[in-house]
Design a protein around this motif. Structure first.
Motif, PDB file in Angstrom:
ATOM      1  N   ASP A 128      28.445  48.614  69.299  1.00  0.00           N
ATOM      2  CA  ASP A 128      29.408  49.135  68.332  1.00  0.00           C
ATOM      3  C   ASP A 128      28.640  49.766  67.159  1.00  0.00           C
ATOM      4  N   ALA A 129      28.729  51.083  67.031  1.00  0.00           N
ATOM      5  CA  ALA A 129      28.016  51.795  65.970  1.00  0.00           C
ATOM      6  C   ALA A 129      28.502  51.396  64.583  1.00  0.00           C
ATOM      7  N   ASN A 130      29.737  50.913  64.480  1.00  0.00           N
ATOM      8  CA  ASN A 130      30.298  50.559  63.173  1.00  0.00           C
ATOM      9  C   ASN A 130      29.749  49.254  62.605  1.00  0.00           C
ATOM     10  N   LYS A 131      28.943  48.547  63.337  1.00  0.00           N
ATOM     11  CA  LYS A 131      28.358  47.293  62.841  1.00  0.00           C
ATOM     12  C   LYS A 131      26.993  47.529  62.193  1.00  0.00           C
ATOM     13  N   TYR A 132      26.698  48.789  61.851  1.00  0.00           N
ATOM     14  CA  TYR A 132      25.402  49.122  61.257  1.00  0.00           C
ATOM     15  C   TYR A 132      25.161  48.398  59.935  1.00  0.00           C
ATOM     16  N   MET A 133      26.240  48.075  59.204  1.00  0.00           N
ATOM     17  CA  MET A 133      26.057  47.393  57.923  1.00  0.00           C
ATOM     18  C   MET A 133      25.495  45.989  58.111  1.00  0.00           C
ATOM     19  N   LYS A 134      25.727  45.366  59.245  1.00  0.00           N
ATOM     20  CA  LYS A 134      25.146  44.053  59.540  1.00  0.00           C
ATOM     21  C   LYS A 134      23.616  44.168  59.584  1.00  0.00           C
ATOM     22  N   ILE A 135      23.123  45.238  60.192  1.00  0.00           N
ATOM     23  CA  ILE A 135      21.676  45.477  60.244  1.00  0.00           C
ATOM     24  C   ILE A 135      21.158  45.812  58.859  1.00  0.00           C
ATOM     25  N   PHE A 136      21.897  46.643  58.132  1.00  0.00           N
ATOM     26  CA  PHE A 136      21.496  46.997  56.767  1.00  0.00           C
ATOM     27  C   PHE A 136      21.385  45.741  55.901  1.00  0.00           C
ATOM     28  N   GLU A 137      22.406  44.900  55.921  1.00  0.00           N
ATOM     29  CA  GLU A 137      22.404  43.668  55.123  1.00  0.00           C
ATOM     30  C   GLU A 137      21.272  42.728  55.538  1.00  0.00           C
ATOM     31  N   ALA A 138      20.969  42.697  56.833  1.00  0.00           N
ATOM     32  CA  ALA A 138      19.915  41.823  57.339  1.00  0.00           C
ATOM     33  C   ALA A 138      18.527  42.272  56.906  1.00  0.00           C
ATOM     34  N   ASN A 139      18.407  43.498  56.444  1.00  0.00           N
ATOM     35  CA  ASN A 139      17.110  44.035  56.044  1.00  0.00           C
ATOM     36  C   ASN A 139      17.011  44.303  54.545  1.00  0.00           C
ATOM     37  N   LYS A 140      18.018  43.859  53.800  1.00  0.00           N
ATOM     38  CA  LYS A 140      17.949  43.934  52.344  1.00  0.00           C
ATOM     39  C   LYS A 140      17.035  42.819  51.865  1.00  0.00           C
ATOM     40  N   PRO A 141      16.321  42.964  50.827  1.00  0.00           N
ATOM     41  CA  PRO A 141      16.242  44.087  49.908  1.00  0.00           C
ATOM     42  C   PRO A 141      15.202  45.136  50.293  1.00  0.00           C
ATOM     43  N   MET A 142      14.559  44.990  51.465  1.00  0.00           N
ATOM     44  CA  MET A 142      13.573  45.999  51.863  1.00  0.00           C
ATOM     45  C   MET A 142      14.224  47.361  52.052  1.00  0.00           C
TER      46      MET A 142
END
Length: 160
Positions: A128-142
């Protein structure tokens, strides 16, 4: 946690020089440069506010290897520390020896290639392309912006 490999020529430029300059200088004064690089990497990790305690960082410029020691409150914090150290120019391997207080399921990792977007990566791992924010949040604050990923960067892909 173990040993993780990274692309040595990609990442944050903490040392202010290109790889050839680093290699030439390293031959002249390896111990001093390794110590300075370890301090720069440690400072960079600490700026991520991951809740690590007793963080110890060692760096070997001849191999590009970083060794992390200390304590991490969670598996996620430990994984983010690995990524913060590994996504630095000049680092090829990170040996994460952090003790984890609260262990969870380990994340997968993705090496960004040219043309990748967080949406495309999300589609690959989650369907699901719409779950990209999960990856973004998992890599914050980098990551500071979901549109600012670069080839050679390694990203955490947390379990759904």
């Amino acid at each position: 946690m173990g040993l993780f490999s990274f692309i040595k020529n990609a990442g944050e430029k903490l040392f202010g020089k290109d790889e050839k300059e680093i290699a030439q200088a390293a031959q002249a004064n390896a111990a001093d440069l390794n110590a300075k690089a370890a301090v720069a990497i440690k400072d960079y990790i600490e700026k991520q506010n991951l809740g690590l305690t007793n963080l110890a960082v060692a760096f070997d410029g001849s191999t590009g290897k970083v060794i992390l020691g200390g304590n991490a409150p969670t598996q996620e914090a430990s994984e983010k520390a690995t990524l913060a150290a590994g996504n630095v120019t000049g680092v090829s391997d990170v040996d994460n020896q952090l003790a984890v207080a609260q262990s969870n399921a380990a994340a997968q990792y993705h090496d960004v290639v040219s043309g990748d977007t967080l949406s495309a990566i999300s589609k690959k791992y989650y369907g699901d392309a719409n779950k990209y924010m999960k990856i973004f949040e998992a890599n914050k604050p980098m990551l500071s912006d979901p549109n600012k990923i670069y080839p050679g960067q390694k990203l955490r892909i947390p379990p759904l």
